[in-house]
Scaffold this motif. Structure first.
Motif, PDB file in Angstrom:
ATOM      1  N   LEU A  45       0.848  -1.185   0.000  1.00 41.04           N
ATOM      2  CA  LEU A  45       0.000   0.000   0.000  1.00 41.04           C
ATOM      3  C   LEU A  45       0.882   1.232   0.000  1.00 41.04           C
ATOM      4  N   THR A  46       0.611   2.145  -0.918  1.00 39.16           N
ATOM      5  CA  THR A  46       1.344   3.407  -0.965  1.00 39.16           C
ATOM      6  C   THR A  46       0.357   4.555  -1.044  1.00 39.16           C
ATOM      7  N   LYS A  47       0.793   5.692  -0.535  1.00 34.03           N
ATOM      8  CA  LYS A  47      -0.023   6.900  -0.592  1.00 34.03           C
ATOM      9  C   LYS A  47       0.725   7.924  -1.429  1.00 34.03           C
ATOM     10  N   GLY A  48       0.077   8.412  -2.468  1.00 37.11           N
ATOM     11  CA  GLY A  48       0.699   9.381  -3.356  1.00 37.11           C
ATOM     12  C   GLY A  48       0.629  10.792  -2.813  1.00 37.11           C
ATOM     13  N   LYS A  49       1.350  11.697  -3.456  1.00 37.43           N
ATOM     14  CA  LYS A  49       1.353  13.108  -3.051  1.00 37.43           C
ATOM     15  C   LYS A  49      -0.021  13.743  -3.205  1.00 37.43           C
ATOM     16  N   ASP A  50      -0.829  13.181  -4.101  1.00 38.85           N
ATOM     17  CA  ASP A  50      -2.188  13.699  -4.310  1.00 38.85           C
ATOM     18  C   ASP A  50      -3.174  13.195  -3.270  1.00 38.85           C
ATOM     19  N   GLY A  51      -2.726  12.324  -2.351  1.00 34.27           N
ATOM     20  CA  GLY A  51      -3.586  11.803  -1.306  1.00 34.27           C
ATOM     21  C   GLY A  51      -4.243  10.483  -1.680  1.00 34.27           C
ATOM     22  N   ASN A  52      -4.206  10.109  -2.938  1.00 36.41           N
ATOM     23  CA  ASN A  52      -4.767   8.832  -3.338  1.00 36.41           C
ATOM     24  C   ASN A  52      -3.887   7.684  -2.872  1.00 36.41           C
ATOM     25  N   MET A  53      -4.489   6.526  -2.707  1.00 36.11           N
ATOM     26  CA  MET A  53      -3.762   5.340  -2.270  1.00 36.11           C
ATOM     27  C   MET A  53      -3.699   4.348  -3.413  1.00 36.11           C
ATOM     28  N   THR A  54      -2.642   3.562  -3.448  1.00 34.51           N
ATOM     29  CA  THR A  54      -2.489   2.512  -4.454  1.00 34.51           C
ATOM     30  C   THR A  54      -2.201   1.207  -3.746  1.00 34.51           C
ATOM     31  N   ILE A  55      -3.006   0.201  -4.050  1.00 33.85           N
ATOM     32  CA  ILE A  55      -2.757  -1.135  -3.521  1.00 33.85           C
ATOM     33  C   ILE A  55      -2.092  -1.939  -4.633  1.00 33.85           C
ATOM     34  N   SER A  56      -1.065  -2.671  -4.279  1.00 34.49           N
ATOM     35  CA  SER A  56      -0.322  -3.495  -5.223  1.00 34.49           C
ATOM     36  C   SER A  56      -0.367  -4.935  -4.747  1.00 34.49           C
ATOM     37  N   ILE A  57      -0.456  -5.854  -5.688  1.00 37.42           N
ATOM     38  CA  ILE A  57      -0.447  -7.285  -5.383  1.00 37.42           C
ATOM     39  C   ILE A  57       0.760  -7.888  -6.074  1.00 37.42           C
ATOM     40  N   TYR A  58       1.565  -8.593  -5.294  1.00 46.00           N
ATOM     41  CA  TYR A  58       2.776  -9.222  -5.811  1.00 46.00           C
ATOM     42  C   TYR A  58       2.716 -10.733  -5.581  1.00 46.00           C
ATOM     43  N   GLU A  59       3.356 -11.467  -6.483  1.00 44.37           N
ATOM     44  CA  GLU A  59       3.529 -12.900  -6.318  1.00 44.37           C
ATOM     45  C   GLU A  59       4.999 -13.142  -6.017  1.00 44.37           C
ATOM     46  N   THR A  60       5.269 -14.029  -5.055  1.00 46.38           N
ATOM     47  CA  THR A  60       6.661 -14.317  -4.701  1.00 46.38           C
ATOM     48  C   THR A  60       7.175 -15.533  -5.436  1.00 46.38           C
TER      49      THR A  60
END
Length: 60
Positions: A45-60
């Motif tokens: 989970l990351t939060k951008g400078k614009d305040g929006n959040m981005t969820i990322s899904i990774y496979e190991t």
């Protein structure tokens, strides 16, 4: 490099989705990571400078 299977430890991005800020989203991501760790997926989970959040899904 992993000793057990001699494969490099690399995360592969599966998907990303951005959305408006939801201040308790970190709890959802933590729940998903704890629940699905045996399925070899990791959520970020990351939060951008614009305040929006981005969820990322990774496979190991």
């Amino acid at each position: 490099m992993s000793i057990e299977n001699n494969k490099p430890d690399k995360l592969e991005l599966i998907a990303q989705k951005s959305f408006e800020n939801y201040k308790e989203m970190y709890k959802v991501v933590d729940f998903l990571n704890r629940t699905l760790k045996e399925k070899q997926v990791i959520f970020g989970l990351t939060k951008g400078k614009d305040g929006n959040m981005t969820i990322s899904i990774y496979e190991t």
